[in-house]
Design a protein around this motif. Structure first.
Motif, PDB file in Angstrom:
ATOM      1  N   GLN A  61      24.442  81.092   7.651  1.00 60.60           N
ATOM      2  CA  GLN A  61      25.331  80.044   8.161  1.00 60.60           C
ATOM      3  C   GLN A  61      25.767  79.160   6.994  1.00 60.60           C
TER       4      GLN A  61
ATOM      5  N   ASN B 171      23.249  72.221  15.018  1.00 59.31           N
ATOM      6  CA  ASN B 171      22.458  73.326  14.471  1.00 59.31           C
ATOM      7  C   ASN B 171      21.045  72.966  14.028  1.00 59.31           C
ATOM      8  N   ILE B 172      20.727  71.667  13.954  1.00 62.69           N
ATOM      9  CA  ILE B 172      19.426  71.245  13.424  1.00 62.69           C
ATOM     10  C   ILE B 172      18.715  70.341  14.423  1.00 62.69           C
TER      11      ILE B 172
ATOM     12  N   LEU C 266      19.340  77.661   7.858  1.00 59.03           N
ATOM     13  CA  LEU C 266      20.761  77.958   8.102  1.00 59.03           C
ATOM     14  C   LEU C 266      21.285  78.904   7.027  1.00 59.03           C
TER      15      LEU C 266
ATOM     16  N   ASN D 258      20.016  82.357   7.411  1.00 57.60           N
ATOM     17  CA  ASN D 258      20.685  83.065   8.506  1.00 57.60           C
ATOM     18  C   ASN D 258      22.184  83.225   8.264  1.00 57.60           C
TER      19      ASN D 258
END
Length: 780
Positions: free
Chosen positions: A61, A110-111, A56, A59
């Motif tokens: 995030q 997200n994971i 994350l 990227n």
């Protein structure tokens, strides 16, 4: 892991640095309590979770804004009946739960990771948070505006205070009384409003004296008129506090009802905080997840974390038949640092933060790291340096297994050199017999010779410039290092007579060996410098070729566009001509072929003939530089296909085919599609391009937009491969692939293929308005 090893490798500083990325105090405490993992299964689950969150950060995030106050003391309170939390403690619970729920929702979206998801199964009690928030803000301040009884009490207090101010105002407005007053503003003593009266006017105002100033110049008098009002205010304020206490008791009970759930949430969020802290540390320090191998370690450009930007990357390799490294060389050259870098890399990896090294590095999973580094003298235990080392090495030998990494800094020193060397060799033999990986440093020639005669130990040296006597902080494999002790002493001011005597005592044989090592090091440095120079030149050549290829492709693209423009113009001309002929024919029929209509027809036909003649002249001009030929030889330069791409004949094939080299590809071409370039001699050179068997006669024309939706991944890749080949042959420089969104399987397969395709310059997803993630743009 042995505490002694963690101490001498300063691993606590690593943990301290990781803890700085913790969001909560509980997470930080838990991080310090966690051990370096020696269970490979548990470690794998944890480090995979760490690197999932690191993705994350990679990227760009960001986690949601989190505030996780330390509610551990509060949790202890709610497990005790009768204790009432204050408003600030209730506010802390609200803040913690809200952040926990926010973190849970973010990670679930997200994971995809089992360990993380298993720590997100705590109950999200939004109704409780909503209820608590009705009465208390996150900062702990009470929301009196939401409680009617509190509003009523506050309203009464305000009204009475207004009356009190009016009473005070009468005194301050009266010219007589105002001269008695020290300050026109009232003050409060013992929670009662009083008037600051000058001491020499005592008795001028009837009332009670509550206090006097420190110097006795001012008396604080409560006028008789304020007695009842002050009493009423105090009574209302006490009532206000009582009502708030009732509400807090109710809120505490609401929290106590969910004490198990809150405790579970606290426990799991604290654990997640340790995972997030590790991920943040790994991201900031550019850690990688090494491959786990059965035996040994391969560290590429490994850096020692505690040196920060000063760390020089080094390679440490124990693989294959090699079980150990014997590191030699001068002092300050980086021998001990190499040991510490290897040990610290293993510890960091098994603490689930990865290692600070380049991709391609790999490690065994070790159950233990044992080290004997530095001055081990123990005054408290009356041990000499040598005795302390032996005591430590004794423990190392007893604990060593094939799953142990051992680090030994100059074993056998501190006693008779011959006995010390013999003892070190015996230690090495014992570790090798147990299949233990180890790194050791030494200055002793005996140990260097021992390693030279062993297949499972490699002599390595820390690079040292023999001309400048400065360390280069690199490791040279297969070569023992010279200590340069006498040379370094000379450069540090030892008298020449002493230096000369020292060199005589060393002995001719050792001097010759040291001289040989020095010459080898110089030669090796020259080779490395030459290799680096060649790599730089290769890089420049590659870049130049790339620029030339891009220019050629650009020209071909322009040629293709011009040709298409000409074709469109010709199509327009033919369409208009057809309409004119139809009009002329209709007019001839209608007018029964009068002279004017016939003349118009003859003129138009002449116009078409002129256009055809001009086109023929242009074609003849375009083909002046090349001719069609059947008799062709290898090395002949030709144009191929209707797009006239330049190439060179490699050999003549059967079935009226020839093999032609075009740039970095080979294609099979029909002889009828070959145009020999005039005035071009055959080239006599060896061609070694990538072979691409491609028959132009069977080649589909490239398209600007390739649609592969609905195809299986293998079919789609074949279509993309054919499109790229055709595009390169026909001079295309850009096209798009429509693969759709779906589950991303087709998109990922195409991305993976394009990444490995040598003909692709770059690729990227389309603008959201043009297809977004469902469409990929390819540049060749």
């Amino acid at each position: 892991m042995v505490a002694h090893t963690l101490e001498i490798l300063e691993f606590n500083k690593i943990v301290q640095s990781i803890s700085e990325y913790s969001v909560s105090e509980a997470g930080k405490e838990l991080l310090f309590a966690q051990n370096i993992e020696d269970n490979e299964k548990i470690w794998k689950e944890k480090i995979e979770a760490v690197f999932e969150i690191k993705k994350l950060f990679d990227n760009s995030q960001h986690l949601p804004g989190l505030s996780l106050p330390d509610i551990q003391p509060i949790i202890k309170k709610i497990f005790i009946d009768g204790i009432v939390l204050d408003s600030f403690e209730v506010g802390a619970v609200i803040t913690y739960l809200q952040s926990s729920f926010s973190l849970k929702n973010f990670l679930l979206q997200n994971i995809k990771n089992n360990l993380i998801e298993s720590n997100l199964d705590f109950y999200e009690d939004s109704p409780l948070v909503k209820y608590l928030s009705k009465f208390v803000r996150q900062d702990g301040n009470f929301r009196a505006e939401n409680v009617k009884i509190l509003l009523d009490i506050k309203s009464k207090i305000t009204s009475i205070n207004k009356t009190i101010n009016n009473v005070i105002g009468k005194y301050t407005a009266d010219p007589v009384f105002s001269s008695y007053i020290q300050d026109a503003n009232p003050t409060v003593r013992d929670n009662r409003v009083v008037i600051p009266l000058k001491e020499n006017f005592k008795g001028k105002v009837k009332g009670i004296i509550h206090a006097s100033s420190s110097r006795g110049m001012t008396l604080f008098v409560e006028p008789v008129e304020l007695f009842d009002y002050n009493n009423e205010v105090i009574e209302l304020e006490e009532r206000y506090k009582l009502e708030i206490h009732k509400i807090l008791r109710e809120l505490t009970e609401k929290i106590r009802e969910k004490k198990e759930e809150i405790h579970n949430t606290f426990h799991k969020v604290s654990y997640l905080d340790t995972i997030i802290a590790r991920a943040r540390f790994s991201y900031i320090n550019k850690c990688i997840l090494p491959e786990i191998i059965e035996k040994g370690l391969i560290l590429k450009n490994a850096r020692h974390f505690l040196l920060g930007n000063k760390a020089v990357p080094i390679d440490i390799i124990i693989s294959g038949n090699t079980k150990a490294l014997l590191v030699s060389g001068p002092n300050t050259g980086g021998k001990t640092l190499s040991l510490k870098t290897a040990g610290l890399s293993v510890l960091m990896n098994q603490f689930s933060v990865g290692i600070i090294a380049d991709e391609g590095s790999s490690l065994s999973f070790y159950n233990n790291v044992l080290a004997d580094i530095g001055d081990e003298q123990s005054i408290s235990n009356s041990l000499s340096t040598f005795s302390a080392h032996m005591n430590n090495i004794s423990k190392i030998i007893s604990l060593s297994t094939e799953k142990t990494l051992v680090l030994l800094d100059e074993p056998g020193t501190g006693t008779d050199p011959d006995e010390g060397a013999s003892l070190a060799i015996a230690i090495f033999d014992t570790l090798l017999e147990r299949n233990v990986n180890f790194l050791a440093t030494t200055h002793q020639v005996t140990l260097k010779n021992y390693a030279a005669g062993k297949e499972d130990i490699v002599n390595v040296s820390v690079a040292y410039n023999p001309q400048t006597y400065k360390p280069e902080y690199k490791i040279l494999y297969g070569l023992p290092g010279e200590s340069f002790g006498i040379d370094i002493a000379e450069r540090n001011g030892i008298e020449n007579s002493v230096i000369e005597k020292a060199r005589k005592y060393v002995g001719t044989e050792k001097v010759n060996v040291n001289k040989l090592i020095k010459e080898i090091v110089l030669k090796q440095k020259e080779i490395i410098d030459k290799e680096n120079e060649i790599k730089e030149k290769e890089k420049l050549v590659t870049e130049a070729r790339r620029e030339i290829s891009l220019k050629e492709l650009s020209l071909k693209q322009k040629e293709y566009e011009i040709r298409n423009t000409e074709k469109r113009s010709l199509n327009v001309f033919l369409k208009e001509s057809r309409q004119k002929i139809e009009n002329i024919i209709r007019k001839i029929v209608e007018t029964k072929a009068d002279d004017e209509a016939k003349k118009e027809a003859r003129d138009f036909i002449s116009e078409i003939e002129n256009q055809i003649e001009k086109a023929d002249l242009k074609i003849e001009k375009d083909t002046t530089n090349y001719t069609i030929s059947i008799d062709i030889d290898p090395g002949t330069e030709v144009y191929i296909g209707e797009n006239k791409q330049k190439g060179e004949i490699i050999r003549v094939l059967n079935n009226n085919k020839v093999l032609v080299s075009t740039g970095s590809f080979k294609v099979e071409v029909d002889k009828n599609d070959i145009y020999i370039i005039k005035n071009k001699a055959k080239k006599d050179k060896k061609i070694t391009p990538v072979v691409l068997h491609h028959d132009l006669s069977k080649t589909n024309k490239p398209v600007f937009e390739l649609d592969v939706r609905g195809l299986r991944a293998e079919e789609a890749i074949n279509r993309v491969e054919t499109q790229i080949d055709s595009a390169l042959i026909n001079g295309f420089t850009m096209f798009s692939i429509i693969h759709g969104h779906g589950e991303g399987i087709l998109r990922n397969a195409i991305s993976e293929y394009l990444t490995l395709s040598p003909g692709v310059k770059k690729f990227y997803y389309a603008h959201p308005d043009s297809g977004g993630f469902g469409k990929t743009i390819v540049e060749l």
